[in-house]
Design an enzyme around this catalytic site. Sequence first.
Site, PDB file in Angstrom:
ATOM      1  N   GLU A  21       0.831  -1.214   0.000  1.00  0.00           N
ATOM      2  CA  GLU A  21       0.000   0.000   0.000  1.00  0.00           C
ATOM      3  C   GLU A  21       0.863   1.261   0.000  1.00  0.00           C
ATOM      4  O   GLU A  21       1.820   1.370   0.770  1.00  0.00           O
ATOM      5  CB  GLU A  21      -0.906  -0.031   1.222  1.00  0.00           C
ATOM      6  CG  GLU A  21      -2.342   0.300   0.926  1.00  0.00           C
ATOM      7  CD  GLU A  21      -3.023  -0.686  -0.009  1.00  0.00           C
ATOM      8  OE1 GLU A  21      -3.118  -0.374  -1.221  1.00  0.00           O
ATOM      9  OE2 GLU A  21      -3.459  -1.742   0.466  1.00  0.00           O
ATOM     10  N   THR A  23       2.940   2.095  -2.069  1.00  0.00           N
ATOM     11  CA  THR A  23       4.265   1.815  -2.627  1.00  0.00           C
ATOM     12  C   THR A  23       4.300   2.118  -4.119  1.00  0.00           C
ATOM     13  O   THR A  23       5.382   2.300  -4.676  1.00  0.00           O
ATOM     14  CB  THR A  23       4.657   0.345  -2.391  1.00  0.00           C
ATOM     15  OG1 THR A  23       3.533  -0.478  -2.737  1.00  0.00           O
ATOM     16  CG2 THR A  23       5.021   0.087  -0.940  1.00  0.00           C
ATOM     17  N   ASP A  24       3.124   2.171  -4.777  1.00  0.00           N
ATOM     18  CA  ASP A  24       3.159   2.297  -6.251  1.00  0.00           C
ATOM     19  C   ASP A  24       3.775   3.620  -6.708  1.00  0.00           C
ATOM     20  O   ASP A  24       4.622   3.648  -7.597  1.00  0.00           O
ATOM     21  CB  ASP A  24       1.787   2.027  -6.903  1.00  0.00           C
ATOM     22  CG  ASP A  24       0.651   2.929  -6.465  1.00  0.00           C
ATOM     23  OD1 ASP A  24       0.841   3.767  -5.544  1.00  0.00           O
ATOM     24  OD2 ASP A  24      -0.448   2.798  -7.045  1.00  0.00           O
ATOM     25  N   GLY A 120     -16.717   4.536  -3.561  1.00  0.00           N
ATOM     26  CA  GLY A 120     -16.290   5.057  -2.265  1.00  0.00           C
ATOM     27  C   GLY A 120     -15.861   3.980  -1.279  1.00  0.00           C
ATOM     28  O   GLY A 120     -15.650   4.258  -0.103  1.00  0.00           O
ATOM     29  N   ALA A 121     -15.720   2.734  -1.750  1.00  0.00           N
ATOM     30  CA  ALA A 121     -15.351   1.640  -0.839  1.00  0.00           C
ATOM     31  C   ALA A 121     -13.879   1.287  -0.945  1.00  0.00           C
ATOM     32  O   ALA A 121     -13.407   0.381  -0.277  1.00  0.00           O
ATOM     33  CB  ALA A 121     -16.204   0.411  -1.140  1.00  0.00           C
ATOM     34  N   GLY A 122     -13.147   1.975  -1.827  1.00  0.00           N
ATOM     35  CA  GLY A 122     -11.730   1.663  -2.007  1.00  0.00           C
ATOM     36  C   GLY A 122     -11.513   0.417  -2.842  1.00  0.00           C
ATOM     37  O   GLY A 122     -10.477  -0.239  -2.726  1.00  0.00           O
ATOM     38  N   GLU A 158      -6.522   9.370 -15.174  1.00  0.00           N
ATOM     39  CA  GLU A 158      -6.748   9.652 -13.753  1.00  0.00           C
ATOM     40  C   GLU A 158      -5.863  10.823 -13.271  1.00  0.00           C
ATOM     41  O   GLU A 158      -6.329  11.719 -12.580  1.00  0.00           O
ATOM     42  CB  GLU A 158      -6.459   8.391 -12.932  1.00  0.00           C
ATOM     43  CG  GLU A 158      -6.742   8.569 -11.472  1.00  0.00           C
ATOM     44  CD  GLU A 158      -7.613   7.470 -10.858  1.00  0.00           C
ATOM     45  OE1 GLU A 158      -8.040   6.556 -11.578  1.00  0.00           O
ATOM     46  OE2 GLU A 158      -7.845   7.547  -9.653  1.00  0.00           O
ATOM     47  N   ASP A 170      -4.019   0.432  -9.590  1.00  0.00           N
ATOM     48  CA  ASP A 170      -5.399  -0.003  -9.806  1.00  0.00           C
ATOM     49  C   ASP A 170      -5.670  -0.257 -11.292  1.00  0.00           C
ATOM     50  O   ASP A 170      -6.325  -1.235 -11.662  1.00  0.00           O
ATOM     51  CB  ASP A 170      -6.368   1.061  -9.272  1.00  0.00           C
ATOM     52  CG  ASP A 170      -6.094   1.421  -7.825  1.00  0.00           C
ATOM     53  OD1 ASP A 170      -5.382   0.647  -7.148  1.00  0.00           O
ATOM     54  OD2 ASP A 170      -6.568   2.475  -7.369  1.00  0.00           O
ATOM     55  N   TYR A 222      -3.970  11.836   0.887  1.00  0.00           N
ATOM     56  CA  TYR A 222      -3.248  11.010  -0.086  1.00  0.00           C
ATOM     57  C   TYR A 222      -2.139  11.836  -0.732  1.00  0.00           C
ATOM     58  O   TYR A 222      -0.976  11.424  -0.798  1.00  0.00           O
ATOM     59  CB  TYR A 222      -4.226  10.480  -1.159  1.00  0.00           C
ATOM     60  CG  TYR A 222      -3.588   9.518  -2.141  1.00  0.00           C
ATOM     61  CD1 TYR A 222      -3.708   8.141  -1.965  1.00  0.00           C
ATOM     62  CD2 TYR A 222      -2.846   9.979  -3.237  1.00  0.00           C
ATOM     63  CE1 TYR A 222      -3.122   7.252  -2.862  1.00  0.00           C
ATOM     64  CE2 TYR A 222      -2.254   9.105  -4.121  1.00  0.00           C
ATOM     65  CZ  TYR A 222      -2.407   7.746  -3.941  1.00  0.00           C
ATOM     66  OH  TYR A 222      -1.816   6.864  -4.820  1.00  0.00           O
TER      67      TYR A 222
HETATM   68  C1  GAF Z   1      -5.273   4.265  -4.302  1.00  0.00           C
HETATM   69  C2  GAF Z   1      -4.443   4.702  -5.503  1.00  0.00           C
HETATM   70  F1  GAF Z   1      -5.254   4.886  -6.584  1.00  0.00           F
HETATM   71  C3  GAF Z   1      -3.364   3.694  -5.848  1.00  0.00           C
HETATM   72  O1  GAF Z   1      -2.562   4.194  -6.890  1.00  0.00           O
HETATM   73  C4  GAF Z   1      -2.525   3.343  -4.624  1.00  0.00           C
HETATM   74  O2  GAF Z   1      -1.626   4.374  -4.327  1.00  0.00           O
HETATM   75  C5  GAF Z   1      -3.408   3.028  -3.433  1.00  0.00           C
HETATM   76  O3  GAF Z   1      -4.395   4.023  -3.194  1.00  0.00           O
HETATM   77  C6  GAF Z   1      -2.614   2.861  -2.170  1.00  0.00           C
HETATM   78  O4  GAF Z   1      -1.802   1.743  -2.261  1.00  0.00           O
HETATM   79  O5  GAF Z   1      -5.986   3.108  -4.617  1.00  0.00           O
END
Ligand code: GAF
Length: 381
Positions: A21, A23-24, A120-122, A158, A170, A222
């Site tokens: 999480e 890390t991308d 909205g749920a991730g 995005e 994602d 974020y």
């Molecule tokens: C969200 C972002 F869209 C992803 O790119 C990623 O950073 C994530 O949060 C956290 O790991 O889903």
Amino acid sequence: MTREAHVTSWFAPGRINLIGEHTDYNDGFVLPFALAVGCTATVSPVGAGSSAGEGSDGWTVRSAQQPDAVVVRRSGLAAADLTDVPDWSRYVLGALWLLTDRGIVVPPLEVVVDSDVPTGAGLSSSAALVCSVVRVVDDHLGLGLDDDALFALTRDVENDAVGAPTGGMDQLVSLRGEAGHALFCDMRSHATRSVPLDLHGDGLRVLVADTRAPHRHSDGEYGARRRGCEEAARRLDVPALRDVTADELDSALGSLDDEELRRYVRHVVTEDDRVLSVVRLLDEGRLADIGPLLTASHRSMRDDFRITVPEVDTAVEALLGSGALGARMTGGGFGGCVIGLVPERSVDAAGDAVRRAFADAGFGEPDLFTAEPSRGAHAVR
Ligand code: GAF
């Protein structure tokens, strides 16, 4: 009949991130899998039989989940015009606009989207939307974009058209996920490899608890985490935090005097290391052994990266107290979903434990369901 006269449909899924999480955008490692729920996008030409009307110069976008269509004229469309359209349609029009901006002629079209990913749920309802639209337009217009170009376009929609500073995980898994597998992604090279995730073979399930907690300040937080990580990389004189290995962590922390940045670095470096460990275990067929790494990931998000909220912490502890081998929040944070790796026989008890813990804490009712690693984007014929 020209190619454009066909009606074309593509499906693209939402995702669960198993581990890795935040890390991308640090050029690191992630291990998500595609869900069975997703978005189907259908493109038809504007002309005879189209509700957009013969001879229209516009793009018409509709959603099965929204009352009104959105119509924009193609000629003279600028990025700024996209700020005036409803949020959901910005993802669709953003894709059409970006292609046009890059010199591709996108003729008048009608795009209809229909999604069953909870918003909205991730669970990346937006990646499902963007990826289904990009794939269907690529197919419909015969653009022949390769895997890298498709991914770059979905991420740019995005980042550039919608303006969300997300890291690309994602979209990558929505495009490339494989049934029965998680997708190990190197977010620097964007190389991906499917890793077996045979839940049924091991008598396990991924139980998802959608906490339905409102996303408090998620947008600003974020972006702040991303900027903080980039600042830490700058001070450590590395291109990205991915370039700090677990062995180098102590010396990196020793050279930073800002406590908040130290916590960010500790999360990202240890999380990258946990992803690599989970991949190793899955490659060795040791799925049941990944639980402690999932839980350690949660603790790191809670204590170091500080992106959890009471609802997700409560769900994690309830899962761990009722037979889960490991549990963690999944996705960007500040609400959303928690996953537990749960023996099949304990799924009902674990779900009940989460509901009870929520009732005791005075939280709203969570939604509980199991998730299957499913197929990435594909044409619907
Ligand atoms: C969200 C972002 F869209 C992803 O790119 C990623 O950073 C994530 O949060 C956290 O790991 O889903």
